[in-house]
Motif scaffolding. Structure first.
Motif, PDB file in Angstrom:
ATOM      1  N   LYS A 131      -5.574  -8.320  -0.325  1.00  0.00           N
ATOM      2  CA  LYS A 131      -6.964  -8.166  -0.751  1.00  0.00           C
ATOM      3  C   LYS A 131      -7.487  -9.576  -1.007  1.00  0.00           C
ATOM      4  CE  LYS A 131      -5.982  -3.732  -3.004  1.00  0.00           C
ATOM      5  NZ  LYS A 131      -6.036  -2.979  -4.288  1.00  0.00           N
ATOM      6  N   TYR A 177      -4.155  -5.548   6.294  1.00  0.00           N
ATOM      7  CA  TYR A 177      -2.859  -4.900   6.347  1.00  0.00           C
ATOM      8  C   TYR A 177      -2.032  -5.592   7.430  1.00  0.00           C
ATOM      9  CZ  TYR A 177      -5.142  -1.018   3.855  1.00  0.00           C
ATOM     10  OH  TYR A 177      -5.827  -0.251   2.951  1.00  0.00           O
ATOM     11  N   PRO A 205       0.821  -1.217   0.000  1.00  0.00           N
ATOM     12  CA  PRO A 205       0.000   0.000   0.000  1.00  0.00           C
ATOM     13  C   PRO A 205       0.848   1.257   0.000  1.00  0.00           C
ATOM     14  CG  PRO A 205       0.083  -0.937   2.201  1.00  0.00           C
ATOM     15  CD  PRO A 205       0.768  -1.923   1.293  1.00  0.00           C
ATOM     16  N   SER A 206       0.260   2.341  -0.455  1.00  0.00           N
ATOM     17  CA  SER A 206       0.930   3.632  -0.417  1.00  0.00           C
ATOM     18  C   SER A 206       1.211   4.034   1.027  1.00  0.00           C
ATOM     19  CB  SER A 206       0.043   4.690  -1.088  1.00  0.00           C
ATOM     20  OG  SER A 206       0.487   5.983  -0.777  1.00  0.00           O
ATOM     21  N   ARG A 207       2.294   4.730   1.240  1.00  0.00           N
ATOM     22  CA  ARG A 207       2.630   5.178   2.599  1.00  0.00           C
ATOM     23  C   ARG A 207       1.665   6.255   3.081  1.00  0.00           C
ATOM     24  NH1 ARG A 207       7.353   3.150   4.613  1.00  0.00           N
ATOM     25  NH2 ARG A 207       7.458   4.742   6.231  1.00  0.00           N
ATOM     26  N   THR A 208       0.835   6.779   2.164  1.00  0.00           N
ATOM     27  CA  THR A 208      -0.200   7.730   2.578  1.00  0.00           C
ATOM     28  C   THR A 208      -1.503   7.026   2.935  1.00  0.00           C
ATOM     29  OG1 THR A 208      -0.921   8.060   0.277  1.00  0.00           O
ATOM     30  CG2 THR A 208       0.792   9.531   1.123  1.00  0.00           C
ATOM     31  N   ASP A 209      -1.556   5.721   2.743  1.00  0.00           N
ATOM     32  CA  ASP A 209      -2.745   4.949   3.093  1.00  0.00           C
ATOM     33  C   ASP A 209      -2.940   5.030   4.614  1.00  0.00           C
ATOM     34  OD1 ASP A 209      -4.421   2.718   3.925  1.00  0.00           O
ATOM     35  OD2 ASP A 209      -4.153   1.880   1.920  1.00  0.00           O
ATOM     36  N   LEU A 210      -4.062   5.575   5.042  1.00  0.00           N
ATOM     37  CA  LEU A 210      -4.281   5.802   6.474  1.00  0.00           C
ATOM     38  C   LEU A 210      -4.340   4.506   7.261  1.00  0.00           C
ATOM     39  CD1 LEU A 210      -6.906   8.711   6.376  1.00  0.00           C
ATOM     40  CD2 LEU A 210      -4.442   8.843   6.759  1.00  0.00           C
ATOM     41  N   HIS A 211      -4.854   3.444   6.653  1.00  0.00           N
ATOM     42  CA  HIS A 211      -4.914   2.162   7.350  1.00  0.00           C
ATOM     43  C   HIS A 211      -3.502   1.587   7.542  1.00  0.00           C
ATOM     44  CE1 HIS A 211      -9.208   2.297   6.996  1.00  0.00           C
ATOM     45  NE2 HIS A 211      -9.166   2.297   5.683  1.00  0.00           N
ATOM     46  N   ALA A 212      -2.670   1.702   6.506  1.00  0.00           N
ATOM     47  CA  ALA A 212      -1.297   1.210   6.610  1.00  0.00           C
ATOM     48  C   ALA A 212      -0.510   2.001   7.647  1.00  0.00           C
ATOM     49  CB  ALA A 212      -0.618   1.282   5.246  1.00  0.00           C
ATOM     50  N   ARG A 213      -0.771   3.300   7.704  1.00  0.00           N
ATOM     51  CA  ARG A 213      -0.006   4.158   8.624  1.00  0.00           C
ATOM     52  C   ARG A 213      -0.254   3.812  10.082  1.00  0.00           C
ATOM     53  NH1 ARG A 213      -0.690  10.262   6.554  1.00  0.00           N
ATOM     54  NH2 ARG A 213       0.490  10.618   8.471  1.00  0.00           N
ATOM     55  N   LEU A 260      -0.404  -5.485   2.025  1.00  0.00           N
ATOM     56  CA  LEU A 260      -1.862  -5.477   1.965  1.00  0.00           C
ATOM     57  C   LEU A 260      -2.339  -6.714   1.219  1.00  0.00           C
ATOM     58  CD1 LEU A 260      -4.736  -4.352   2.153  1.00  0.00           C
ATOM     59  CD2 LEU A 260      -4.198  -2.887   0.176  1.00  0.00           C
TER      60      LEU A 260
END
Length: 238
Positions: free
Chosen positions: A207, A224, A185-193, A205
Motif C-alpha cells: 500500500k 500485489y 493479503p487474505s487468501r480470499t482477496d480477489l486481487h491476490a487470487r 501487498l
C-alpha cells in the motif's frame, strides 16, 4: 540432516534432469515414483508440493503433474523506489500488461481520501491492470490519482506503458518517493487470487502513497506482487 521428504525432492529433481523430461511434459504418477524410490506415497506427495511451491512443477488435479520453467527471481532493494515494469525489465524478462480499466470516479473512496488528503467529493482517476513477465502474471495494481493532477493521462479509456512516465511526460508530475506499507493479503482477496498459481503460492501487498517534488500526494497504489518472483531486501545498520 536432510529429511526424507527433502531427499526425495532432490531425487525427483535428479530424475527430471537425467531423464530429459522437458517443460510441459508429465511426471510419472506418485504411485510409480513411490515404488521407484521405495518410500510412501505421502512422502512423494510432500516432495512434489515443495517443488510446486518453488515453481518447478504444476499439479493439475485429474490430469497429472507437469514440469514447468520457473521465472527467475526479481531482486529489489526496499530503500529504492522502482516501478514494477522497471523491476521486470531489470531481470531481463519481457514485460507486458493486461488493462482492466482506467476511469474517472466522481467521488474519492474514503480509504483513499484520508491518506491523499482529499475530500470525498473530489474526483479521482483509477487505473487497474495486471503486469506480466514472459507472459506470466506476476503483479496486479490498482492506482488512484486526483483528477486535477492526472486527467491528462485519461484518453479514451485506454492506457499503456509506465504510469510514472505517463504522469511525468503527460501531466508534468514527477514521482520522487513513496511511503510503503507491506502486508500479506487474505487468501480470499480477489486481487491476490489472480496471482496465486498453486496452493503454496504467496502474494505481498504494497500500500503505497507516492509524492512528487513538491511533496504533494499524487498517487495511492495497491500493488500485489508474487513473492516467489519478487524478492525484496533492505540493509539494516546497528
Amino acid at each position: 540432516m536432510a529429511s526424507k521428504q527433502e531427499k526425495i525432492k532432490q531425487r525427483i529433481e535428479d530424475y527430471i534432469r537425467d531423464s530429459g523430461i522437458g517443460q510441459g511434459e508429465k511426471l510419472p504418477p506418485e504411485t510409480v515414483l513411490a515404488q521407484a524410490f521405495q518410500v510412501s506415497r505421502t512422502t512423494v506427495r510432500g516432495a512434489i508440493q515443495r517443488l510446486e511451491s518453488e515453481g518447478k512443477l504444476l499439479v493439475k488435479h485429474g490430469s497429472g503433474t507437469f514440469i514447468t520453467r520457473p521465472l527467475p527471481a526479481i531482486p529489489s532493494s526496499l530503500d529504492r523506489l522502482y516501478s514494477i515494469g522497471d523491476m521486470i525489465r531489470s531481470a531481463g524478462l519481457q514485460e507486458d500488461e493486461q488493462l482492466e480499466y482506467i476511469k474517472r470516479l466522481d467521488s474519492c473512496p474514503h480509504d483513499i481520501a484520508e491518506p491523499m488528503e482529499l475530500r470525498r467529493q473530489d474526483p479521482v482517476i483509477v487505473l487497474e491492470r495486471t503486469r506480466t513477465a514472459n507472459g506470466e502474471a506476476v503483479a496486479h495494481s490498482i492506482n488512484y490519482m486526483p483528477e486535477q493532477i492526472a486527467e491528462a493521462i485519461l484518453v479514451d479509456g485506454s492506457f499503456a506503458g509506465s504510469l510514472f512516465q505517463n504522469l511525468e511526460y503527460k501531466a508534468g508530475v514527477r514521482i520522487v518517493g513513496a511511503y510503503s506499507e507491506i502486508t500479506v493479503p487474505s487468501r480470499t482477496d480477489l486481487h491476490a487470487r489472480r496471482l496465486i498459481t498453486s496452493p503454496q503460492s504467496a502474494v505481498l501487498l504494497f500500500k503505497q502513497l507516492h509524492y512528487d517534488e513538491l511533496n504533494r500526494q499524487v498517487l495511492y497504489s495497491f500493488d500485489y506482487v508474487r513473492s516467489d518472483i519478487f524478492q525484496f531486501w533492505i540493509r539494516r545498520n546497528r
